[in-house]
Design an enzyme around this catalytic site. Structure first.
Site, PDB file in Angstrom:
ATOM      1  N   GLU A   1      -0.291  -9.946  -2.234  1.00 48.00           N
ATOM      2  CA  GLU A   1      -1.669 -10.256  -2.628  1.00 48.00           C
ATOM      3  C   GLU A   1      -1.806 -10.237  -4.148  1.00 48.00           C
ATOM      4  OE1 GLU A   1      -4.669  -8.944   0.854  1.00 48.00           O
ATOM      5  OE2 GLU A   1      -3.450  -7.283   0.054  1.00 48.00           O
TER       6      GLU A   1
ATOM      7  N   GLY B   1      -0.032  -5.817   0.012  1.00 49.50           N
ATOM      8  CA  GLY B   1      -0.741  -5.852  -1.253  1.00 49.50           C
ATOM      9  C   GLY B   1       0.103  -6.347  -2.409  1.00 49.50           C
TER      10      GLY B   1
ATOM     11  N   ALA C   1       0.816  -1.206   0.000  1.00 48.52           N
ATOM     12  CA  ALA C   1       0.000   0.000   0.000  1.00 48.52           C
ATOM     13  C   ALA C   1       0.852   1.259   0.000  1.00 48.52           C
ATOM     14  CB  ALA C   1      -0.918   0.013   1.213  1.00 48.52           C
TER      15      ALA C   1
ATOM     16  N   GLU D   1       0.305  -6.999   7.208  1.00 52.93           N
ATOM     17  CA  GLU D   1      -0.719  -6.035   7.623  1.00 52.93           C
ATOM     18  C   GLU D   1      -0.946  -5.989   9.131  1.00 52.93           C
ATOM     19  OE1 GLU D   1      -1.607  -6.835   3.280  1.00 52.93           O
ATOM     20  OE2 GLU D   1      -0.860  -7.960   5.013  1.00 52.93           O
TER      21      GLU D   1
END
Length: 332
Positions: free
Chosen positions: A182, A179, A134, A202
């Protein structure tokens, strides 16, 4: 048809607008080198990514200094059908900001409807980085509802990647955090350099994986190991990732820092000769079948199998076997 990607300003910054069958028939030659500042090198001449009419239209920028954070390249000369998605947000290590996500979503929409695409490889042009996760500076400026909406869009992007009808490969030559991992998990296959570091971190930031990581990681490495990795926020290297099944292949990093990419390209070349319709249907059968009970999964397999029976590729595969020659598949 030529590439019809136009960059236009929007409320959250520039985005790519797709028109028609966007990528079909357009080739970015391997001699085109994407530079860190977003310029394209062609035959030794430095050109900005401006639009051209007719068959020469490429990425079109409407503002001076407006630069791509996501680009693409079609391979040629025996690699036709392989498309590379190039992440090139250099200043913030491919952090997932508004513009980056918007451009990536538009490109995924384009790739999903292009029948000439057979394999997609995701790679980074930022040294020692795949994707750092992020963009925390952007996120810090959002209120609660804006943050929730942005993460919803991020989740949507990962679903777009996972839903691409062709095999996808993430080449992790550097860090893939939050992310970034991900995004790699949304791909079908993953390669990594031993020196790469990856993890869903996270919980160390007071969050949990919100773009599919809490669901895709357990489906990849198993629920118990996934819980350990997410609960601790632990990062693992390429060798450990290989041993736990997080990546398909891991290799020693090379001097040019692109060993995982080269391994991903090798894997893509192994996939490329196979029948395109069969590959698409096999992916759909597995992706849908794994989410349901075995009886329902068998029904899904039957429906997917029925789609390949009438194809010319199936007839070609049988003929090539009988004639003892390599098949020449056309995707029909």
């Amino acid at each position: 048809m030529t590439t019809l990607l136009r960059r236009v300003p929007g409320p959250g910054g520039p985005s790519w607008r797709c028109l028609g069958a966007i990528l079909r028939g357009t080739h970015t030659r391997t001699s085109h080198l994407i530079q860190p500042d977003g310029a394209r090198m062609l035959a030794g001449v430095r050109l900005p990514l401006t639009g051209y009419s007719g068959a020469h239209r490429r990425w079109q920028h409407t503002e001076a200094g407006d630069r791509a954070e996501v680009d693409f390249k079609r391979l040629e000369e025996g690699d036709d059908g392989i498309v590379e998605v190039l992440m090139c947000r250099h200043k913030v290590r491919n952090a997932l900001g508004h513009v980056f996500v918007s451009q990536m979503k538009e490109l995924m929409s384009a790739l999903s409807i292009d029948p000439s695409v057979r394999v997609v490889v995701f790679r980074s042009l930022v040294p020692r980085v795949f994707c750092a996760g992020a963009d925390l500076k952007e996120r810090a400026l959002m209120n609660n509802s804006e943050s929730d909406l942005f993460v919803h869009g991020l989740r949507s992007l990962m679903n777009q990647i996972a839903s691409l009808p062709v095999p996808t490969i993430a080449a992790m030559d550097g860090v893939a955090l939050g992310g970034g991992l991900e995004l790699a998990l949304a791909c079908d296959l993953r390669t990594a350099a031993y020196s790469a570091q990856m993890g869903l971190i996270e919980t160390t930031r007071g969050l949990l994986p919100g773009a599919g990581g809490s669901q895709r990681l357990p489906r990849t490495v198993g629920i118990t190991l996934a819980k350990e990795l997410i609960f601790t926020g632990k990062c693992v290297g390429g060798q450990a990732a290989l041993e736990m099944g997080l990546v398909n292949r891991a290799v020693e990093q090379n001097q040019t820092g692109d060993a995982a990419y080269r391994e991903a390209l090798s894997l893509a070349r192994e996939i490329l000769p196979q029948a395109p319709v069969a590959l698409r249907m096999a992916k759909e059968a597995m992706n849908k079948g794994v989410e349901v009970d075995i009886t329902s999964a068998m029904a899904i397999e039957r429906m997917c199998y029925a789609q390949v029976i009438p194809t010319r590729d199936r007839q070609e595969g049988m003929a090539a076997f009988i004639e003892k020659r390599p098949p020449r598949y056309t995707g029909e």
